[in-house]
Every structure is written in structure tokens, then in C-alpha cells.
Enzyme design. Structure first.
Site, PDB file in Angstrom:
ATOM      1  N   LYS A  78      41.699  26.314  51.948  1.00 11.55           N
ATOM      2  CA  LYS A  78      42.488  27.546  51.938  1.00 11.55           C
ATOM      3  C   LYS A  78      42.168  28.266  53.240  1.00 11.55           C
ATOM      4  CE  LYS A  78      43.355  31.610  49.016  1.00 11.55           C
ATOM      5  NZ  LYS A  78      43.845  32.332  50.160  1.00 11.55           N
ATOM      6  N   ARG A 108      50.035  33.489  55.180  1.00 10.88           N
ATOM      7  CA  ARG A 108      50.945  32.498  54.619  1.00 10.88           C
ATOM      8  C   ARG A 108      52.352  32.773  55.167  1.00 10.88           C
ATOM      9  NH1 ARG A 108      51.222  30.395  49.343  1.00 10.88           N
ATOM     10  NH2 ARG A 108      52.639  28.607  49.395  1.00 10.88           N
TER      11      ARG A 108
END
Lengths: 335, 522
Positions: B225, B230
Site C-alpha cells: 500500500k 490514489r
């Protein structure tokens, strides 16, 4: 105007009149005090002798007990103190509030105390008192302060109550004057449900009722083991300081309202966590203050406390003599 | 009407809670007609294209009417230019209703030379609340604490539409959004006219060691991650756009990434600042965010790159219904064709069982890794946070022991409680404030802290209380950035009070040096 000496001198204790040997609204105990009104920063306990209106004396006794001063006298007509003739005139600020007119060797002086020219049914309206020297407050002395009609503010409170019937509306209002003003405005607007009041407001509300000011159905908001739902949809009045106390925790998701002239400024309201600011003032706003100076047309204007820079600037632009007294110890609008 | 819009702004300004703002917005959208509500929506989402009215223009107007010194004293007291002008502007205004659309058109169409006089005439007509709303509209910065997403959420609330559906077509719509409102009130869905539109992003749910026991490791893929932002990169028919996960178009700030989008499709990935193989800390990316234009210098010093997770559309074919393992294969093939300095693929982690993955998670190869993502091999690409497909197993939070310094009362359900805390750490023999936290504690702990604040106040600054520096709390946070705005030089991400450390005296709280050592580049 004949001027042989300075008729009033700012001192750490408060404004002092040498000719009559007394102070006006002293912030520390003095031998002789003339007091304009009952707010705690103007009316303090412990003076040798006090001259004030009957209602202001009553309020001081309620606040501080019967021994609030060594001796006291009700101001009626003209009182001669030393060589000074003093007379009290209505100020329109709160119940019992007065302006003090002084006839001295140095000329006629009007000390306004706190005052407003907006109608307040709890007390006699402000009246103009001609003078050579006007000693005025300047709490809201900035041209941004043009206080709206308080009935529109109360209408906003009632609209919010309708929009959020499951929430208690907690209205912060100073115990002397503002609280009763809010209640009277609500009653005038046709709101006849019980209004709940914090314990700190009880004595002064009772006193207003005894003086013939109708306040309708008031109930204590200090139910010992009240359930949270009890106050849903109710209007609850409290001194603003109570919002910081555990007292405020008993209400269901409250809408925090605050009745004050400061609420015109958004940042002020947000700093206090206020959700519904109610612009209700018992002081002169900018138009009233400048109108007062224009109408009385004094030879000099002295400014006691507040935002004196702006009103001094205005006087300079108008070609009027003015000076700041820079008195300390008075709060902007006390809690 | 400008009066209704002014009323809305007032309600938003004084509603600290998100849900209250949302309800006020929805109420306004329900009550007001087109095109007013659409123009208000555009003002809130930053999509209203007005000729920006400058502060100096407004100051010039007010200088013709109010003494400069009186204005300066007032501005100093009020603190906001639009609000000061709204309050100080002479005259009461007449109660003549003015349509928002007329005001917007006037600001858009009036010749520059005529603008000051037009604005002055409008201010003369309005009351202070309307003047404030009008000036905020004209200057472009509403600052009422409403994000574009929250405004769109309120539109979705009109008839229970899914926010994701609105976000998917948002970029094809334009003010005053009449077809959007028609749809939100039960009409037909507008046909998206947007080129390279945004598609709803798939989000993961939280996972922990316990929860993993119920899952079969062999059915899942895992990857790092990454601690960037994003994004969705869309290149269709010659149009390239970079969207944040909420659908905001951030293309303008990242021309280097846009230039590298030499494909036809829509992909999902992480936006990072990357220098060669080395991924820079989140702070470096932060300097690139929110810009309308980027200097050559910044492009060189802070080069941005995409690290791809997934593919939604490929050469005109929608991939979203296919299983993740197949989409991954498509992605691996096409990433080969792109500039490796700008676009690469997030590598898969090899693991046999959850213990092996736990070992990887405990010791990531780079500081900018926030944990691991665990995704079902068969998962389709679904917009929103759907349970059971994708999981995030974040790294353990960082912890420090700090001393409570200041407290402020909360809002809404917490009004009356001191619930917003500033805490500090030792720097020599001084306690330096390092952050603020207003959650993490239980209700019982909140009552305890509230009592502590009341009984240990040493000073008051307006609504803020300084407390005796005796109470130690454990603060958990997700990351640390350098900050020039904080006295301590660092800013925590998502700080919260995770434990009351009444077992520790203040002297044993942590030192600032321990915090600085946690910096990614420290």
C-alpha cells in the site's frame, strides 16, 4: 464654557471628580461612588457610600447581599455632592440604568454609562442630556456595527426551533438585561411556551417580574436528574459562561445560540462555537453613537472604554474635540 | 435569489458538523429552482467560471465611500475583507430580490472597465448578508467548509442516488446542472458528454491479523500500500485526465504524468513523486498538489509518476467485470509499452501464508509503504467500498507519549465537553506543542479528560484553556511530515489519543528528538 480645572480625571480606581470627591463606576472600592447601572464591572461591592437609582441599588443588594456598601442613597432629582450638582437620567441600557449629569465649575458633563437608543421595554428610554462634555462608552464604536432590528433575530431563533424540534436551543445571554430582553422579545413574537432558565438568571428574572416586567412562564433548567430528552425543542437561557461548565452536558445535541452585539462578526461567533448567532445588543451601535454626538454637539467628547480609536478618528474628521480616557477594568460585554 | 443563497452560506458557516451542512445543502437544493441551485452548486464545487474580482478592486470601491483609517480599523477587527465590506458599506439596501443568475451573468459579461460601477450598484441594493454572499461569489473563494464532494453528496440525497453515480458523470456536466437536478429528482439519467470521464473507484475495507484467519491465502493477491494519492488515469480518444479518487480533475498539476499517458483506457494507481527507483516521502508529493500550473524547476526537482494497481477500460473494452487476476495480466502486458520513469506497476508480494505476509508487512523495503493490500483474485472492479473483495492491512500506527497542554470544547453532541486537545513533547526542559487530537478516546475517557481540564486549568485564552502539564497520553498517528507551519517542525497524520498514560509522570513523556527520528527522511 468656563474652565478652571479638569472636572473629571481618569484614575486606576475609575473616573474621579475632584470637586465633588467621588468616583463614577469605580472598579476598586472607594469612599464615595456614583453608579450608572448594575452590571458587575460597573457596580462593585465594598464602597463607602453609593448613589444610584433605586433599581440599581436593589440589583446590587441582590448580587452582593444587603451589606454591599457602607451606605447608599437613591438618586432622585438633583443631589449636591461637594459643589457638584448630580442628576440621573435614563440610559435605556438595562433595568435601572442611568446616565449621570454633573454640573461642575468646569461645565456641564454627561457621563452616559452604557446606553442604547433602541427601545427596551424593561426600562425607561434613553434621553438626550445637553452638556459641554460628553463622556461616552464606545463598546461597538466601529462603522461595521449597525445592529439589526432584534425582532428579526428572534424570528431566526423561532425558525431554527421549528427546523430542529428534537434539539434544545441554548441561548447565551447575560443575567442582567439581555436575558430578560430575549424573553420579552420571544413573548412579543407570540412564543408562549415555558422558557427554561439557568439558576444564575433566577434572581434577576424574579426581580424584573417584581418590578412589573412580564416574562411569562419561566421554569428552572436545573432539574436534578432530568433526562436528556426533557429539553428537546425547548428554549433554555443561560449566562454564556455556563456553556463552558458541565451544566451544558445535560441537553440533547443542543443548538448553541448567543445573544450579543458581537454576533455581527462571523469569526467572533465561530470562535465561541455558536451555531445560531443572535445580534441583540443593549449598547449604542455606530450610527446611534455618531448621531448622539452630533445631536448633543458637546464642546468635547471623552471616550471611556471600547474601540476608542475609531470614534476619535470620526470626531477628528468632523472637526470635533475628543480624547480617550483609557479606563481599564470594563469588559467589552461581560459574562 | 441572492437572499436564499446568502441564507445558505450563513447556515453552512455556523454548522460545524458535516451532516448538518449536508442537510442544509439538500434543503436548499430542494427548495430553490433552476438555474439558481445549479449556480450555487457550481460556486460550491469551484466550477463557476467568473472573472475573478480582485481584492484591490473592492478596496478601491470602499475607499470612495469610507474613510481609509476607519476601514482599516474595521478590517483589522473583522478579519475578512468581504465581510468587512458587507458590513461597512453605507446604506441599508432595498428589499428588491435579485436572481443569482442575473448576478452571475453580469459578472461574466460586464466589460472590465464597467465592473467596479456595476458591483457598487449591486452592493447599494443589498443588505449586509446578501453583500457578503455576493462578494464571496465574485471573489471566488467561498471558504464555507464544504468540499465539492459534500455538495455533490447533497444533490444525491435529494432522492437517494448513489454519490458514485453522480461522480461518474460529473465531468460531462456543466453549470447550471439542470439535467443533474432533474435526474436527482426522479428524471432520466443524463447521458455523459464527457470525454475521458471518471469512473467510481474501488475501495478496500480494513483488515487485521484476526480477520485474516477466515480467509484462504491462496485465493488472494497482495501488494504494497503506497503512501501517495490514489488516482485514476484516463486516456480516451486523445483526451488525457488524471482524477483524484473523489473525481476531482487534477490534470493541471501533473503535466509530466499526463504526457506519459500513451495508452487508450482507464487505469487505477498511486500517484507518487519518484526519482529513479526511489519513491519520495508524501511531503514531496504535497508540494505538487493543488497547483494550477507547475514550474519547470518543480517538475525537475519533484518528478511525479504513476504506480499502477488495476485497469478499468482497455482499448475501448470495459474490463471491470473480469476477475482481478485477468485484469492484472492485461495491465502487466501494457505497462511494458510505457515510459518506465513515469509509469510502472505495483509489484505483487510473494507469500505462502498470512504469517509470511505479516513478516513482509512488518519490514517494508521503503518508508513510503503504509501497509499491504490484499485483493481477491476473482474480484470484479466495483465502485465504492464493497466488503469482501479488497482489504487494506495497514502498518501499525506510530506511537508517542505526549503531555496535554491545551483543550477546547467540542461541537454538537460534544458541546460542553473539552474534547479537542493540543499535546506537546519535551525539547530540552520545554514542552513544545506537536499536534492536536479530538478522537481516539472512549466516552468514559472523554469524561475523565473533561474533568481533568476543568480542575487543572492554569490560563484561558478565549475558548482555549491551558492546563497544568501533568497528564500524559499515548498518541497514535499514521505518518509524519516536515512542516514549516508547526513550531515543532513536524506534522502528524491522523493523530488520535489511543490511551491515557496515567501510569507515567509528565517528565517521562517522549522527547521531540524521538519524534523527529521517525521522519521518513530523518
Amino acid at each position: 464654557m468656563k474652565r478652571t480645572e479638569t472636572p473629571l480625571i481618569p484614575r486606576p480606581e475609575g473616573l474621579y471628580c475632584p470637586e465633588g470627591d467621588f468616583h463614577i463606576d469605580p472598579v476598586r472600592p472607594v469612599a464615595r461612588a456614583l453608579i450608572t447601572h448594575g452590571h458587575a464591572d460597573h457596580a462593585r461591592a465594598g464602597h463607602g457610600a453609593v448613589l444610584a437609582t433605586r433599581q440599581t441599588l436593589d440589583i446590587m443588594a441582590l448580587r452582593y447581599g444587603a451589606d454591599f456598601a457602607g451606605a447608599w442613597q437613591v438618586a432622585e432629582g438633583v443631589t449636591v455632592i461637594g459643589g457638584v450638582r448630580a442628576q440621573f437620567h435614563p440610559a435605556g441600557h438595562v433595568l435601572g440604568s442611568a446616565q449621570i449629569a454633573l454640573h461642575t465649575r468646569g461645565g456641564r458633563i454627561t457621563v452616559t454609562g452604557d446606553y442604547t437608543r433602541s427601545p427596551n421595554p424593561a426600562c425607561a428610554p434613553w434621553e438626550p442630556v445637553p452638556c459641554d462634555i460628553l463622556v461616552t462608552e464606545a463598546t461597538f464604536a466601529l462603522p461595521v456595527f449597525r445592529h439589526p432590528d432584534p425582532t428579526t433575530e428572534i424570528a431566526r431563533l423561532l425558525a431554527s426551533l421549528k427546523a430542529f424540534p428534537e434539539r434544545a436551543h441554548l441561548v447565551g445571554a447575560y443575567a442582567l438585561g439581555k436575558a430578560q430582553r430575549v424573553i420579552m422579545l420571544l413573548r412579543e413574537a407570540g412564543y408562549d411556551a415555558p422558557i427554561y432558565i439557568h439558576g444564575a438568571l433566577q434572581k434577576l428574572c424574579d426581580y424584573h417580574i417584581a418590578e412589573g416586567v412580564a416574562l411569562g412562564d419561566l421554569r428552572p433548567a436545573t432539574v436534578a436528574r432530568g433526562k436528556k430528552g426533557d429539553f428537546a425543542g425547548a428554549i433554555v437561557l443561560a449566562p454564556p459562561s455556563a456553556f463552558a461548565a458541565t451544566w451544558a452536558q445535560r441537553f440533547p445535541d443542543p443548538v448553541i445560540c448567543f445573544a450579543s452585539g458581537w454576533m455581527m462578526v462571523r469569526a467572533r461567533a465561530r470562535q465561541r462555537g455558536v451555531e445560531l448567532p443572535l445580534v441583540i445588543s443593549d449598547h449604542v451601535d455606530w450610527p446611534q453613537l455618531t448621531q448622539t454626538i452630533t445631536e448633543l454637539d458637546p464642546a468635547e467628547t471623552w471616550v471611556t472604554h471600547g474601540r476608542e480609536e475609531a470614534i476619535l478618528r470620526w470626531c477628528a474628521l468632523e472637526g470635533r474635540a475628543a480624547r480617550p480616557l483609557r479606563l481599564v477594568g470594563y469588559e467589552d460585554e461581560p459574562e | 435569489m441572492i437572499s436564499a443563497f446568502a441564507h445558505l452560506l450563513e447556515r453552512l458557516a455556523f454548522s460545524p458538523q458535516r451532516n448538518a451542512k449536508r442537510a442544509h445543502l439538500a434543503g436548499y437544493f430542494r427548495a430553490r429552482p433552476d438555474p439558481e441551485r445549479g449556480l450555487a452548486l457550481a460556486a460550491l464545487t469551484g466550477d463557476l467560471d467568473l472573472r475573478a474580482v480582485t481584492a484591490s478592486l473592492l478596496k478601491g470601491l470602499v475607499a470612495e465611500r469610507v474613510d481609509a483609517e476607519l476601514f482599516a480599523l474595521s478590517y483589522d477587527f473583522v478579519g475578512d475583507l468581504a465581510e468587512t465590506i458587507a458590513l461597512i458599506w453605507p446604506g441599508e439596501g432595498t428589499a428588491r430580490e435579485v436572481a443569482l443568475a442575473d448576478l452571475v451573468a453580469e459578472l461574466q459579461e460586464t466589460r472590465k472597465a464597467d465592473l467596479p460601477a456595476r458591483i457598487a450598484a449591486r452592493l447599494d441594493q443589498m443588505d449586509p448578508s446578501e453583500r457578503y454572499a455576493y462578494l464571496k461569489l465574485a471573489t471566488g473563494g467561498l471558504r464555507v467548509g464544504v468540499s465539492a464532494r459534500l455538495a455533490r453528496q447533497a444533490v444525491a440525497d435529494l432522492s437517494g442516488l448513489d454519490l458514485a453515480e453522480i461522480e461518474e458523470i460529473w465531468h460531462g456536466l456543466s453549470p447550471p446542472y439542470s439535467e443533474l437536478f432533474a435526474w436527482a429528482e426522479g428524471g432520466a439519467k443524463p447521458v455523459s458528454a464527457a470525454r475521458a470521464p471518471f469512473r467510481p473507484v474501488m475501495l478496500a475495507t480494513l483488515m487485521d491479523r484476526e480477520g485474516l484467519r477466515a480467509l484462504a491465502p491462496g485465493e488472494f493477491l497482495a501488494e504494497w500500500k503506497w503512501d501517495g494519492i490514489r488516482v485514476q488515469a484516463v486516456a480516451e480518444s486523445g483526451t488525457c485526465r488524471l482524477y483524484s479518487r473523489t473525481g476531482d480533475d487534477i490534470s493541471a498539476a501533473f503535466p509530466d504524468v499526463i504526457a506519459a499517458m500513451e495508452f487508450e483506457g482507464a487505469v487505477d494507481g498511486e500517484l507518487l513523486v519518484r526519482r529513479g527507483a526511489e519513491v519520495a516521502p508524501f511531503n514531496d508529493l504535497q508540494t505538487r498538489l493543488g497547483r494550477k500550473a507547475v514550474s519547470r524547476k518543480l517538475l525537475d526537482s519533484h518528478p511525479a509518476a504513476l504506480r499502477l494497481y488495476d485497469v478499468l477500460i482497455w482499448n475501448g473494452k470495459d474490463q471491470r467485470a473480469r476477475p482481478l487476476a485477468e485484469r492484472r495480466a492485461v495491465l502487466e502486458r501494457f505497462v511494458e509499452l510505457l515510459d518506465p520513469n513515469r509509469v510502472d506497476i505495483s509489484p505483487l508480494l510473494p507469500f505462502e501464508d498470512w504469517d509470511a505476509l505479516a513478516a513482509l508487512r512488518a519490514d517494508p523495503p521503503e518508508a513510503v509503504i503504509e501497509g499491504v493490500m490484499i485483493k481477491h483474485r476473482a474480484s470484479p472492479y466495483l465502485g465504492g467500498r464493497i466488503k469482501g473483495h479488497w482489504f487494506k492491512w495497514k502498518r501499525d500506527p506510530m506511537l508517542v507519549d505526549a503531555v496535554l497542554l491545551y483543550a477546547q470544547r467540542g461541537h454538537g453532541k460534544r458541546s460542553g465537553y473539552y474534547s479537542d486537545f493540543t499535546f506537546g513533547m519535551w525539547d530540552g526542559d520545554q514542552l513544545v506543542p506537536v499536534g492536536k487530537a479530538y478522537f481516539g478516546f472512549t466516552d468514559a475517557e472523554l469524561r475523565d479528560l473533561d474533568r481533568f481540564v476543568r480542575n487543572n486549568t492554569v490560563e484561558r485564552f478565549g475558548p482555549v484553556r491551558a492546563v497544568a502539564p501533568t497528564r500524559v497520553v499515548e498518541v497514535a498517528f499514521e505518518g509524519l511530515n516536515r512542516s514549516t507551519r508547526h513550531k515543532s517542525g513536524v506534522a502528524m497524520r491522523f493523530p488520535r489519543i489511543s490511551r491515557l498514560r496515567d501510569d507515567k509522570p509528565a517528565a517521562e513523556a517522549d522527547h521531540l528528538s524521538a519524534l523527529l527520528a521517525l521522519l521518513p527522511d530523518g
